[in-house]
Enzyme design. Structure first.
Site, PDB file in Angstrom:
ATOM      1  N   ASP A  14       0.116  -4.069   1.400  1.00 33.25           N
ATOM      2  CA  ASP A  14       1.236  -3.193   1.753  1.00 33.25           C
ATOM      3  C   ASP A  14       2.187  -3.025   0.565  1.00 33.25           C
ATOM      4  O   ASP A  14       2.304  -3.903  -0.282  1.00 33.25           O
ATOM      5  CB  ASP A  14       1.985  -3.814   2.946  1.00 33.25           C
ATOM      6  CG  ASP A  14       2.906  -2.821   3.611  1.00 33.25           C
ATOM      7  OD1 ASP A  14       2.715  -1.601   3.442  1.00 33.25           O
ATOM      8  OD2 ASP A  14       3.840  -3.264   4.311  1.00 33.25           O
ATOM      9  N   ASN A  62      -3.067   4.818  10.225  1.00 36.62           N
ATOM     10  CA  ASN A  62      -2.731   5.570   8.999  1.00 36.62           C
ATOM     11  C   ASN A  62      -3.001   7.078   9.109  1.00 36.62           C
ATOM     12  O   ASN A  62      -2.527   7.851   8.283  1.00 36.62           O
ATOM     13  CB  ASN A  62      -3.475   5.012   7.773  1.00 36.62           C
ATOM     14  CG  ASN A  62      -2.932   3.683   7.281  1.00 36.62           C
ATOM     15  OD1 ASN A  62      -3.642   2.881   6.682  1.00 36.62           O
ATOM     16  ND2 ASN A  62      -1.659   3.420   7.522  1.00 36.62           N
TER      17      ASN A  62
HETATM   18  C1  FPP Z   1      -0.132   0.322   2.631  1.00 31.28           C
HETATM   19  O1  FPP Z   1       0.956   0.623   1.761  1.00 31.28           O
HETATM   20  C2  FPP Z   1      -1.385   0.629   1.972  1.00 31.28           C
HETATM   21  C3  FPP Z   1      -2.295   1.543   2.397  1.00 31.28           C
HETATM   22  C4  FPP Z   1      -2.108   2.341   3.621  1.00 31.28           C
HETATM   23  C5  FPP Z   1      -3.521   1.798   1.631  1.00 31.28           C
HETATM   24  C6  FPP Z   1      -4.065   0.630   0.879  1.00 31.28           C
HETATM   25  C7  FPP Z   1      -5.153   1.105   0.002  1.00 31.28           C
HETATM   26  C8  FPP Z   1      -5.410   0.606  -1.225  1.00 31.28           C
HETATM   27  C9  FPP Z   1      -4.670  -0.522  -1.838  1.00 31.28           C
HETATM   28  C10 FPP Z   1      -6.516   1.199  -2.035  1.00 31.28           C
HETATM   29  C11 FPP Z   1      -7.763   1.368  -1.225  1.00 31.28           C
HETATM   30  C12 FPP Z   1      -8.835   1.801  -2.089  1.00 31.28           C
HETATM   31  C13 FPP Z   1     -10.134   1.877  -1.758  1.00 31.28           C
HETATM   32  C14 FPP Z   1     -11.046   2.293  -2.793  1.00 31.28           C
HETATM   33  C15 FPP Z   1     -10.679   1.526  -0.449  1.00 31.28           C
HETATM   34  P1  FPP Z   1       2.014   1.647   2.257  1.00 31.28           P
HETATM   35  O2  FPP Z   1       1.580   3.005   1.858  1.00 31.28           O
HETATM   36  O3  FPP Z   1       2.241   1.482   3.719  1.00 31.28           O
HETATM   37  O4  FPP Z   1       3.291   1.234   1.453  1.00 31.28           O
HETATM   38  P2  FPP Z   1       4.783   1.307   1.965  1.00 31.28           P
HETATM   39  O5  FPP Z   1       4.915   0.263   3.030  1.00 31.28           O
HETATM   40  O6  FPP Z   1       5.550   0.985   0.733  1.00 31.28           O
HETATM   41  O7  FPP Z   1       5.018   2.696   2.453  1.00 31.28           O
END
Ligand code: FPP
Length: 232
Positions: A14, A62
């Site tokens: 996250d 998501n």
């Molecule tokens: C949450 O951070 C993260 C995600 C929804 C996506 C995680 C994905 C990756 C780290 C890369 C995946 C790659 C592959 C190739 C499978 P957030 O967007 O919720 O962050 P925030 O809480 O700051 O908004």
């Protein structure tokens, strides 16, 4: 800090969006930085002797994000596996997917299925991507599969035990995670591995995932920092 040698570590990656925002970049640029960091964490997992690493890459919640962000998150695995599959083969890494890949765009579903099929016989670390995964959905699909087994006469109602239920979860024969790490400062489970986390230790860090280094990973699982294969 985890005491002992965890076989299975799971990570809620996250903070990508906030990492981007802090740098006046887009959320997608934050996800790109997260994917780069993920490569390092897989490498650190191998160096630490972890047997299974589960990475929460896309939750069933998501889908409610803006469409450009969802599209980006669907493209990332295509770029990631096209680049990394040869190295994963060389390093004997087995890829698994936990989640429902059928509603994904063709290109995403195909690249994930290809990565699983190609690496099926590899015997090194198992990197299990939770993709379009939700813990409640996981339990529901396992319950449905069990009902189907009973209907088909393969098992009887009396055969339904915790062990049997566990086998039908997306994580199947994988051991339950000893430890769940969540980056990004929040202290919630967010519908991740609800059944499987019954006995897990939890480790929370304020670091956004793109800032979560191999040294921080080693510290979280109670090991010394480990050398990198990536830097040679
Ligand atoms: C949450 O951070 C993260 C995600 C929804 C996506 C995680 C994905 C990756 C780290 C890369 C995946 C790659 C592959 C190739 C499978 P957030 O967007 O919720 O962050 P925030 O809480 O700051 O908004």
């Amino acid at each position: 800090m985890y005491r002992g040698n965890p076989d299975h570590v799971a990570i809620i990656m996250d903070g990508n969006g906030r990492w981007g925002k802090k740098r006046r970049l887009s959320r997608s640029e934050g996800h790109y930085a997260g994917a780069k960091r993920m490569e390092e964490i897989i490498d650190a997992g191998i160096a630490c002797g972890i047997k299974v690493l589960t990475l929460y890459a896309f939750s069933s919640e998501n889908w409610s994000r803006p469409s450009n962000e969802v599209n980006y998150l669907m493209d990332l695995p295509v770029r990631f596996f096209n680049k990394k599959l040869p190295e994963f083969m060389k390093r004997n890494i087995q890829i698994r997917i936990s989640g429902n890949i059928s509603p994904l765009p063709d290109k995403t579903r195909e690249v994930l299925a290809k990565a699983v099929a190609r690496t099926e016989k590899n015997t090194g670390i198992i990197v299990n991507f939770a993709f379009n995964y939700g813990g409640r959905g996981d339990i529901v699909q396992a319950a449905r599969a069990l009902i189907e087994e009973v209907r088909n006469g393969n098992i009887s109602e009396d055969d339904i035990t915790e062990e049997k239920m566990q086998q039908f979860l997306y994580t199947g024969d994988l051991p339950s995670p000893n430890m769940i790490i969540r980056t990004g400062g929040e202290k919630r489970i967010s519908n991740f591995l609800l059944w499987q986390s019954a006995e897990s230790d939890f480790y929370f860090t304020d670091a956004y995932f793109p800032d979560f280094t191999r040294e921080m990973f080693a510290e979280a699982i109670g090991q010394q920092p480990v050398n990198s294969y990536l830097s040679g």
